[in-house]
Design a protein around this motif. Structure first.
Motif, short mmCIF file in Angstrom:
data_model
loop_
_atom_site.label_atom_id
_atom_site.label_comp_id
_atom_site.label_asym_id
_atom_site.label_seq_id
_atom_site.Cartn_x
_atom_site.Cartn_y
_atom_site.Cartn_z
N ASP A 47 0.81 -1.23 0.00
CA ASP A 47 0.00 0.00 0.00
C ASP A 47 0.83 1.27 0.00
OD1 ASP A 47 -2.77 -1.20 0.34
OD2 ASP A 47 -1.72 -2.07 2.06
N LEU A 48 2.10 1.18 0.42
CA LEU A 48 2.99 2.34 0.45
C LEU A 48 4.42 1.85 0.53
CD1 LEU A 48 2.56 5.69 2.28
CD2 LEU A 48 4.63 4.37 2.79
N VAL A 49 5.35 2.62 -0.05
CA VAL A 49 6.76 2.25 -0.05
C VAL A 49 7.58 3.37 0.60
CG1 VAL A 49 8.77 1.64 -1.46
CG2 VAL A 49 6.48 0.91 -2.17
N LEU A 50 8.42 2.99 1.55
CA LEU A 50 9.45 3.88 2.10
C LEU A 50 10.75 3.50 1.42
CD1 LEU A 50 8.54 3.76 5.91
CD2 LEU A 50 7.88 5.48 4.22
N LEU A 51 11.28 4.38 0.60
CA LEU A 51 12.36 4.02 -0.33
C LEU A 51 13.63 4.81 -0.06
CD1 LEU A 51 13.23 2.48 -2.91
CD2 LEU A 51 12.17 4.33 -4.24
N ASP A 52 14.68 4.10 0.36
CA ASP A 52 15.98 4.73 0.54
C ASP A 52 16.61 4.98 -0.83
OD1 ASP A 52 18.20 5.68 1.95
OD2 ASP A 52 19.19 3.73 1.89
N VAL A 53 17.47 5.98 -0.92
CA VAL A 53 18.13 6.28 -2.19
C VAL A 53 19.33 5.37 -2.42
CG1 VAL A 53 19.44 8.01 -3.47
CG2 VAL A 53 17.34 8.66 -2.31
N GLY A 54 20.20 5.23 -1.41
CA GLY A 54 21.42 4.45 -1.58
C GLY A 54 21.18 2.98 -1.38
N LEU A 55 21.05 2.23 -2.49
CA LEU A 55 20.75 0.80 -2.43
C LEU A 55 21.67 0.03 -3.36
CD1 LEU A 55 16.86 1.01 -2.78
CD2 LEU A 55 18.09 0.40 -0.68
N PRO A 56 21.94 -1.24 -3.06
CA PRO A 56 22.68 -2.07 -4.02
C PRO A 56 21.79 -2.45 -5.21
CG PRO A 56 22.12 -3.33 -2.03
CD PRO A 56 21.69 -1.92 -1.78
N THR A 57 22.42 -2.82 -6.30
CA THR A 57 21.79 -3.26 -7.56
C THR A 57 21.16 -2.11 -8.34
OG1 THR A 57 21.24 -5.37 -6.50
CG2 THR A 57 20.29 -4.95 -8.66
N MET A 58 20.18 -1.43 -7.75
CA MET A 58 19.55 -0.25 -8.33
C MET A 58 19.40 0.78 -7.23
SD MET A 58 16.34 -2.03 -10.35
CE MET A 58 15.76 -0.50 -11.08
N ASP A 59 19.70 2.05 -7.50
CA ASP A 59 19.46 3.05 -6.45
C ASP A 59 17.98 3.40 -6.40
OD1 ASP A 59 18.84 5.14 -8.27
OD2 ASP A 59 20.88 5.94 -8.24
N GLY A 60 17.60 4.15 -5.37
CA GLY A 60 16.19 4.46 -5.16
C GLY A 60 15.56 5.23 -6.31
#
Length: 218
Positions: A47-60
């Motif tokens: 229902d909702l996503v809290l999304l960090d910018v710095g991530l492995p594989t693909m950034d936020g």
């Protein structure tokens, strides 16, 4: 029950946010990888996503752009240690519904979660129509009297705020926060400039200036 996907590669932060949200009555899922998070966010139980910018594989930012490209309207709140205006603008342009810089208080995060969930519980139509103006939210296309009008990402976001609140006065503070994700700067005229752009493209009769208060879509 409302399920929130927490996309965060720092276990301590993910656990802290998850505990707080579950104490507030939500269920949570956690992902620490961008590609995995994208597939999880596309599922109908989120229902909702809290999304960090710095991530492995693909950034936020990549995850968010791909989510929107696939037609997902799930509300997304970006979480990042980057606090520059440039990063805020990039996140909002990519399709974020809100943007929070770390460190943040949990009470503020919870308030924003509730706000975004309230917004998403409204009508599910992908088009906003008022008079001769139509905004296709998924296609990011605007038409006036059946004629397509080219709008920048910021102009489209501003028009969307007006069409979601017809007849209501929206202050400059509200528009700057919702469209630009910025605190009000009394010396800034960016809202007035973009209102002028919209009047030129959608018709001057649609947006009325309410002296000392803001603007209203007629």
């Amino acid at each position: 029950m409302t399920r929130i996907l927490i996309v965060e590669d720092e276990p301590r932060i993910a656990a802290f946010v998850s505990r707080g949200l579950e104490a507030a009555g939500y269920t949570t899922a956690i992902s620490d990888d961008g590609a995995e998070a994208l597939e999880r966010a596309l599922r109908p139980d989120i229902d909702l996503v809290l999304l960090d910018v710095g991530l492995p594989t693909m950034d936020g930012f990549e995850v968010l752009r791909e989510l929107r490209a696939r037609g997902s309207l799930v509300p997304v709140i970006m979480l990042t240690a980057r606090s520059s205006t440039r990063d805020t603008v990039e996140g909002l342009d990519a399709g974020a519904n809100d943007y929070m810089s770390k460190p943040f208080t949990f009470d503020e995060l919870l308030a924003r979660v509730r706000s975004r969930l309230r917004e998403s519980s409204g009508p599910t139509s992908t088009s906003l129509v008022h008079g001769d103006v139509v905004l296709d939210i998924l296609a990011r296309r605007a038409t006036v009297g059946g004629r397509e009008v080219e709008l920048s990402a910021r102009e489209f976001a501003l028009a969307e705020q007006f069409l979601r609140n017809p007849g209501h006065v929206l202050s400059r503070e509200q528009l700057l926060s919702r469209v630009w994700g910025l605190d009000f700067d009394p010396g800034s005229n960016v809202v007035d400039v973009y209102v002028r752009y919209l009047r030129g493209k959608l018709g001057p009769q649609h947006i009325v200036t309410v002296r000392g208060a803001g603007y209203r879509w007629e």
